[in-house]
Design an enzyme around this catalytic site. Structure first.
Site, PDB file in Angstrom:
ATOM      1  N   ASP A   1      28.192  22.630  54.537  1.00 47.90           N
ATOM      2  CA  ASP A   1      27.754  23.222  52.471  1.00 47.90           C
ATOM      3  C   ASP A   1      28.035  22.263  51.479  1.00 47.90           C
ATOM      4  OD1 ASP A   1      27.073  26.296  51.384  1.00 47.90           O
ATOM      5  OD2 ASP A   1      28.239  25.272  49.840  1.00 47.90           O
TER       6      ASP A   1
ATOM      7  N   ALA B   1      22.569  19.960  51.865  1.00 48.41           N
ATOM      8  CA  ALA B   1      22.449  19.991  53.133  1.00 48.41           C
ATOM      9  C   ALA B   1      21.070  19.595  53.222  1.00 48.41           C
ATOM     10  CB  ALA B   1      21.819  21.705  52.798  1.00 48.41           C
TER      11      ALA B   1
ATOM     12  N   PHE C   1      24.048  25.953  54.563  1.00 47.62           N
ATOM     13  CA  PHE C   1      24.686  26.776  53.099  1.00 47.62           C
ATOM     14  C   PHE C   1      25.056  27.498  53.810  1.00 47.62           C
ATOM     15  CE2 PHE C   1      20.163  24.202  53.703  1.00 47.62           C
ATOM     16  CZ  PHE C   1      19.678  23.994  52.703  1.00 47.62           C
TER      17      PHE C   1
ATOM     18  N   ASP D   1      20.373  29.031  55.060  1.00 44.75           N
ATOM     19  CA  ASP D   1      19.820  30.096  54.144  1.00 44.75           C
ATOM     20  C   ASP D   1      20.833  29.347  53.336  1.00 44.75           C
ATOM     21  OD1 ASP D   1      19.918  32.496  52.491  1.00 44.75           O
ATOM     22  OD2 ASP D   1      22.249  33.386  53.110  1.00 44.75           O
TER      23      ASP D   1
ATOM     24  N   ARG E   1      23.372  38.410  60.004  1.00 40.55           N
ATOM     25  CA  ARG E   1      24.211  37.598  60.555  1.00 40.55           C
ATOM     26  C   ARG E   1      24.723  38.106  62.575  1.00 40.55           C
ATOM     27  NH1 ARG E   1      26.265  37.462  55.531  1.00 40.55           N
ATOM     28  NH2 ARG E   1      26.896  39.252  55.252  1.00 40.55           N
TER      29      ARG E   1
ATOM     30  N   CYS F   1      15.707  33.396  49.528  1.00 39.24           N
ATOM     31  CA  CYS F   1      16.271  34.203  48.384  1.00 39.24           C
ATOM     32  C   CYS F   1      15.581  34.167  47.342  1.00 39.24           C
ATOM     33  CB  CYS F   1      17.071  34.392  48.065  1.00 39.24           C
ATOM     34  SG  CYS F   1      18.374  33.014  47.576  1.00 39.24           S
TER      35      CYS F   1
END
Length: 392
Positions: A247, A276, A225, A296, A209, A336
Site C-alpha cells: 500500500d 501499487a 492496495f 482491491d 476475504r 468499487c
C-alpha cells in the site's frame, strides 16, 4: 403540515414504478418549491392526485427528491428514524453480523443518502444528502436510544456531498474519542476512524476475504492496495506461508502490522510501501511470483466520463497481476467504481489476463456482502464487483 410537492403532468412514470428518486425536471419547480429549504421533508403527489409519500427535497440538486416513506401520513421524526434504523439492525442480527457491519446502506435500507457502519460500540456515518444532514440530530438521538454507543463519528468527507452543496468534514457527534476495532474471521483489527479510508473498514469485502482465505493454507499471497491488511491477515490466520502487504499509505501499513502482531501472525507477514501499480510492475520485472494475488484498488472511475480510462486501468491491472501468479494459482481482483458496469469490468479483466498470455477459469463473480443490500430500482448502487480466477 408537511409541504406538498407536485410532479409535472406525464412525468410520474418512474416514481409510480417504485423508483426512489425524482429528478428536478420531473417536479413542478414553482416559486413555492424553490423557496423550500434544502433538506425539507415534503409530501410528493402526482398531478393526478396520487400520493407518493414523504420525500426529502433539495431544490438545488439534480436528484431533487428522495423517497423516505410511501405513507403520506408519516412524520420523519426521531421515532421514525429509530424504527427505520431498528429494522436495518434486525436484518443484520438475522445475518449474524450485527456487531460489526454496514448497519445502514442508504436507499436499500429506506434511508437515502445515509451510510452507517457499526464497530460494536462505535458508529461511523456519512450523510451524503442535505436531507440526512438536516436530520442528523434526529439520527444521533435514534442511535443513542437504540444502541447506546460510546462514540458516533461523522465521516462526511465523500465527494458526493459537494453535489448537494454540503461541506466536507470529519467530526465527533457523540463521545470524546473514536478508537475502534473490528472482529472478523477470528482476528481483531484496529481501525482509524478519523484518518482511515471511507468509514474506516471495508465491510463489503467480508465474504470475499473469507473466500480467499479458504485457498490460502500453505500459500504465498500478495495483498495489493491492502489498506489495513484485511485480505492478507485473514489469509495468514488461515495458514498462508508468507503474506506481502502492499500500500502507499504508511499509517495504514503500520495499523496492519500492529494487527498482525496482536494476532500472532507477524512472523509470516511483511509490509511494503509504494504506489501499487508501479511496484507491481517492478515485481514482474524482478520475477516475483505468488500463489495468490489480491488486487482491491480504490475507484478508478469517479464519474461517467472516466469509464473508458478506468476500464483500460482495470485491464492493465489484471495483466500485471496475472503475470505475478504462479501456475495453478489464484487472482482476486475487484472494482468499487459504480460507474463501471459488471460486464464491462469482467471484459476488462478477461482481456488483461489474456494479454498476460495466461489461461484462466472463473471461479466466482461476486459483489458486496448482504449487509450492503441493493434497492431493486437502483441496480447501479451495486457498486462492488469482484472476480476470483485460477490461472494456468
Amino acid at each position: 403540515m408537511t409541504p406538498i410537492l407536485r410532479l409535472q403532468p406525464g412525468r410520474d412514470r418512474r416514481v409510480k414504478s417504485g423508483h426512489p428518486w425524482a429528478f428536478s425536471n420531473e417536479i413542478v419547480m414553482d416559486a413555492g418549491a424553490r423557496a423550500l429549504p434544502p433538506g425539507q421533508a415534503v409530501r410528493l403527489e402526482g398531478d393526478d392526485g396520487v400520493k407518493h409519500g414523504v420525500w426529502h427535497f433539495n431544490p438545488h440538486s439534480l436528484i431533487a427528491a428522495r423517497a423516505l416513506d410511501r405513507d403520506a401520513a408519516a412524520t420523519p421524526d426521531a421515532a421514525w428514524f429509530e424504527a427505520r434504523i431498528g429494522a436495518a439492525l434486525k436484518l443484520r442480527e438475522r445475518l449474524g453480523i450485527a456487531r460489526f457491519c454496514r448497519l445502514v446502506h442508504a436507499e436499500a435500507d429506506g434511508l437515502p443518502g445515509l451510510i452507517l457502519d457499526r464497530f460494536d460500540d462505535v458508529l461511523a456515518l456519512q450523510a451524503n444528502t442535505v436531507g440526512m444532514e438536516a436530520a442528523m440530530p434526529l439520527i444521533v438521538e435514534a442511535l443513542r436510544r437504540l444502541l447506546n454507543p460510546r462514540s458516533i463519528l461523522a465521516r462526511n468527507d465523500s465527494a458526493v456531498r459537494t453535489l448537494e452543496g454540503l461541506p466536507l468534514e470529519t467530526r465527533l457527534l457523540h463521545g470524546t474519542e473514536a478508537r475502534a476495532r473490528v472482529e472478523e474471521g477470528g482476528l481483531a483489527f484496529e481501525v482509524d476512524l478519523l484518518a482511515g479510508q471511507k468509514t474506516g473498514w471495508f465491510f463489503d469485502q467480508r465474504e470475499n476475504r473469507a473466500r480467499v482465505a479458504a485457498l490460502a493454507s500453505g500459500a504465498t499471497l500478495l495483498d495489493a492496495f491492502c489498506h489495513t491488511g484485511g485480505f492478507g491477515l485473514l489469509a495468514a490466520q488461515a495458514g498462508a506461508r508468507e503474506v506481502t502487504l502492499l500500500d502507499r499509505s504508511q499509517p495504514a501499513l503500520e495499523l496492519a502490522m500492529a494487527s498482525a502482531a496482536a494476532n500472532g501472525v507477524q512472523g509470516r507477514v511483511a509490509a511494503q510501501k509504494g504506489e501499487a501499480l508501479e511496484t507491481l510492475e517492478r515485481m514482474v520485472g524482478g520475477q516475483r511470483r505468488f500463489d495468490i494475488v489480491v488486487a482491491d484498488p480504490p475507484a478508478f472511475a469517479k464519474s461517467r466520463k472516466d469509464i473508458p480510462a478506468a476500464l483500460r486501468a482495470y485491464q492493465r491491472l489484471a495483466r500485471i497481476c496475472a503475470q505475478l501468479v504462479n501456475p495453478g494459482g489464484f487472482l482476486f481482483i475487484a472494482s468499487c467504481s459504480h460507474h463501471a458496469a459488471p460486464l464491462e469490468f469482467a471484459a476488462a479483466v478477461a482481456e488483461g489476463v489474456w494479454k498476460a498470455r495466461r489461461e484462466a477459469r472463473l471461479l466466482a463473480s461476486t459483489g458486496a456482502g448482504p449487509d450492503h443490500p441493493v434497492h431493486p430500482m437502483l441496480p447501479e448502487s451495486a457498486y462492488l464487483k469482484a472476480q476470483l480466477l485460477q490461472l494456468g
